[in-house]
Scaffold this active site. Structure first.
Site, PDB file in Angstrom:
ATOM      1  N   ASP A   1      -8.489  -6.967  -4.577  1.00  0.00           N
ATOM      2  CA  ASP A   1      -8.212  -5.601  -4.131  1.00  0.00           C
ATOM      3  C   ASP A   1      -8.889  -4.606  -5.074  1.00  0.00           C
ATOM      4  O   ASP A   1      -8.509  -4.481  -6.233  1.00  0.00           O
ATOM      5  CB  ASP A   1      -6.696  -5.378  -4.114  1.00  0.00           C
ATOM      6  CG  ASP A   1      -6.295  -4.055  -3.476  1.00  0.00           C
ATOM      7  OD1 ASP A   1      -7.184  -3.220  -3.204  1.00  0.00           O
ATOM      8  OD2 ASP A   1      -5.082  -3.856  -3.253  1.00  0.00           O
TER       9      ASP A   1
ATOM     10  N   SER B   1       0.845  -1.190   0.000  1.00  0.00           N
ATOM     11  CA  SER B   1       0.000   0.000   0.000  1.00  0.00           C
ATOM     12  C   SER B   1       0.886   1.248   0.000  1.00  0.00           C
ATOM     13  O   SER B   1       1.696   1.420  -0.908  1.00  0.00           O
ATOM     14  CB  SER B   1      -0.937  -0.046   1.209  1.00  0.00           C
ATOM     15  OG  SER B   1      -1.996   0.858   1.070  1.00  0.00           O
TER      16      SER B   1
ATOM     17  N   HIS C   1      -7.854  -5.598  -0.105  1.00  0.00           N
ATOM     18  CA  HIS C   1      -6.560  -4.924   0.004  1.00  0.00           C
ATOM     19  C   HIS C   1      -5.745  -5.407   1.194  1.00  0.00           C
ATOM     20  O   HIS C   1      -4.514  -5.496   1.127  1.00  0.00           O
ATOM     21  CB  HIS C   1      -6.798  -3.411   0.113  1.00  0.00           C
ATOM     22  CG  HIS C   1      -5.549  -2.606   0.166  1.00  0.00           C
ATOM     23  ND1 HIS C   1      -4.647  -2.545  -0.873  1.00  0.00           N
ATOM     24  CD2 HIS C   1      -5.040  -1.801   1.145  1.00  0.00           C
ATOM     25  CE1 HIS C   1      -3.647  -1.745  -0.547  1.00  0.00           C
ATOM     26  NE2 HIS C   1      -3.863  -1.282   0.676  1.00  0.00           N
ATOM     27  N   ASP C   2      -6.407  -5.750   2.281  1.00  0.00           N
ATOM     28  CA  ASP C   2      -5.700  -6.181   3.492  1.00  0.00           C
ATOM     29  C   ASP C   2      -5.031  -7.545   3.366  1.00  0.00           C
ATOM     30  O   ASP C   2      -4.370  -7.988   4.314  1.00  0.00           O
ATOM     31  CB  ASP C   2      -6.677  -6.230   4.676  1.00  0.00           C
ATOM     32  CG  ASP C   2      -6.647  -4.938   5.484  1.00  0.00           C
ATOM     33  OD1 ASP C   2      -5.841  -4.052   5.153  1.00  0.00           O
ATOM     34  OD2 ASP C   2      -7.437  -4.815   6.437  1.00  0.00           O
TER      35      ASP C   2
ATOM     36  N   ARG D   1     -11.552   6.378   9.883  1.00  0.00           N
ATOM     37  CA  ARG D   1     -11.053   4.999   9.908  1.00  0.00           C
ATOM     38  C   ARG D   1     -12.115   4.025   9.402  1.00  0.00           C
ATOM     39  O   ARG D   1     -11.797   3.078   8.677  1.00  0.00           O
ATOM     40  CB  ARG D   1     -10.639   4.625  11.324  1.00  0.00           C
ATOM     41  CG  ARG D   1     -10.130   3.205  11.481  1.00  0.00           C
ATOM     42  CD  ARG D   1      -8.916   2.949  10.617  1.00  0.00           C
ATOM     43  NE  ARG D   1      -8.282   1.672  10.947  1.00  0.00           N
ATOM     44  CZ  ARG D   1      -7.241   1.160  10.301  1.00  0.00           C
ATOM     45  NH1 ARG D   1      -6.713   1.820   9.290  1.00  0.00           N
ATOM     46  NH2 ARG D   1      -6.725   0.003  10.675  1.00  0.00           N
TER      47      ARG D   1
END
Length: 498
Positions: A317, A152, A350-351, A221
């Site tokens: 992602d 990232s 994405h994680d 967040r």
């Protein structure tokens, strides 16, 4: 080797006393850099890997701090037997400029006022972060990193390293990232920033002596975390299940598990992150563009890089989709730069670069196992002419710290090798010339020879360094047993070797 933890770690500090020139044109300093290291830096200082953290990461990438229940943010990737094996590599991770975990950022004290910088902190870029990291690496005495990697925002830093300091690393491993932020990525960051700045407690960033904008940061967040997941992973993890109830409430309290999860993520985040840092770091991500806002093509931007690349994308992602990684690969290939492209097949979104250590370990270990002698040899080594005096040879060995030096004649053609042991013997026995003490039958390596092949030579002949020569026996460098034996991996044999 069985995987293990690096154990308890401590964050170190490095002071950059002089001001640095930022990309904005401003000069800024002094800067304190928080960093951690894992493993041991070898004698040649060529086994160092710089890990660059993502947006909300920090220097604590692996192991445990005293009293902590949770390890560092990439603990599943760093440690003995893991992808970044600390039995082989010296792993470094620093908190970025503008961060809030030890490196100078908005909440740090401005030496001119004695108060937190707040919005007096200058707007920074990924390039500025990398410049500060380079200062740290220079401080550690490392001339060339073995690899730079990160996911990232960390992948952006890895790419910037390759562009800004093309001679400073052998390998670049950007993961789940892009060469420039897209309008959608900028849009999500802007919504998060507006959530913070709309909180009544933000107070134009001057909240350090009062209640911080917790609600705004929590909302930012929550928005960001949605982009880190995939629709499939959210459906699998939460579905439409209700949270601690059997029926819908028909009001605006928490009904669904996914709502409760996002609120938990937001609430826990405000305990560990500074809202102003979130503003500055997301802005740095927005500004990231290797093409300099279209002033050059990506191919041109990557034209001077010298390292080999492994570019990794994630199938699910949608924040940094695969096409952005493939753009990087195509630009590198058009310049005949060695690059491999791989994908983590995962539904996590994405994680996944944080949650799929098994796949990522396989990709990285396989990539690093394909290196050849040319990737690790020391090129700028002193050569000893065969007519040199023993005293001069000893002085050169002491000054360079090398224990093996090739002996050459005209045109740098190899004729022998002397070691520190040979020099000691010459002094003890009163020898007068190098020819009396040097080894004439020298085992050598070639640039394109595999690591495992050279390790076999070293082990079978019980030697600790090999001169590297070209087809005319001219010396072009030296390889040591230290880094070579660490890189040899029976589980990932190099193609074309036994």
């Amino acid at each position: 080797m069985q995987e293990a933890s690096v154990g308890y770690t401590q964050t170190k500090k490095h002071q950059i006393k002089e001001k640095i020139q930022l990309e904005s044109g401003k000069k800024f300093g002094p800067i304190e850099v928080a960093y951690e290291t894992y493993g041991t830096l070898n004698q040649e200082k060529n086994n160092a890997i710089l890990v660059c953290h993502p947006l909300t990461g920090d220097a604590h990438a692996a192991g445990y701090h005293e009293g902590d229940q949770d390890p560092g943010w990439w603990d599943n990737m760093i440690g003995p037997g893991k992808a970044f094996d600390t039995e082989k590599y010296y792993v470094i991770c620093s908190n970025v400029l503008g961060g809030c975990k030890g490196t100078t950022g908005p909440k740090s004290t401005n030496p001119e006022t004695g108060e937190p910088y707040a919005l007096d902190f200058p707007v920074i870029t990924i390039k500025d972060m990398v410049k500060v990291q380079k200062k740290l690496i220079d401080h550690l005495g490392i001339n060339k990193l073995f690899a730079v990697t990160g996911g990232s925002m960390g992948g952006m830093q890895a790419l910037q390293w390759a562009v800004t300091y093309p001679e400073a690393q052998k390998f670049c491993i950007p993961i789940a990232t892009t060469a420039k932020s897209s309008p959608q990525q900028i849009a999500f960051n802007e919504v998060g920033r507006r959530a913070i700045m709309s909180d009544p407690n933000w107070n134009q960033g001057n909240y350090y002596d009062q209640e911080p904008p917790k609600n705004g940061l929590s909302l930012a967040r929550m928005i960001g975390h949605i982009t880190y997941l995939s629709e499939r992973s959210m459906r699998k993890k939460f579905g439409r299940r209700l949270q601690d109830k059997k029926d819908l409430s028909f009001d605006f309290t928490t009904d669904f598990e996914v709502e409760s999860y996002l609120k938990y993520k937001g609430k826990s985040f405000v305990k560990r992150f500074d809202p102003n840092s979130y503003l500055y770091l997301t802005r740095a991500i927005d500004y990231f563009d290797l093409t300099d806002e279209g002033e050059r093509t990506l191919t041109e931007a990557l034209s001077k890089v010298k390292c080999k690349f492994l570019v990794v994308a994630i199938t699910s992602d949608w924040l940094y989709p695969r096409y952005q990684s493939k753009e990087i690969v195509r630009a590198l290939e058009s310049q005949d730069i060695e690059v491999e492209y791989s994908e983590i097949r995962s539904s996590y979104g994405h994680d996944a670069f944080l949650l799929e250590p098994g796949q990522l370990k396989h990709l990285i270990s396989s990539f690093l196992s394909k290196i050849t002698v040319s990737d690790v040899l020391q090129r700028d080594i002193p050569l000893i002419n065969k007519d040199t005096s023993i005293q001069k040879a000893a002085e050169k060995m002491i000054n360079t710290g090398l224990t093996h030096l090739p002996v050459v004649e005209d045109s740098n053609k190899l004729v022998g090798l002397i070691t520190a042991w040979d020099i000691s013997k010459a002094v003890a026995e009163n020898h007068e010339s190098l020819e009396e003490i040097m080894t004439e039958k020298v085992i050598t390596a070639s640039e394109n020879e595999s690591i495992r092949s050279v390790v076999a030579k070293i082990r079978s002949n019980n030697i600790s360094a090999l001169p590297v020569v070209d087809e005319k026996d001219k010396v072009i460098g030296l390889v040591s047993s230290d880094i070579l034996s660490q890189l040899a991996d029976e589980k990932h044999p190099v193609p074309g070797t036994d």
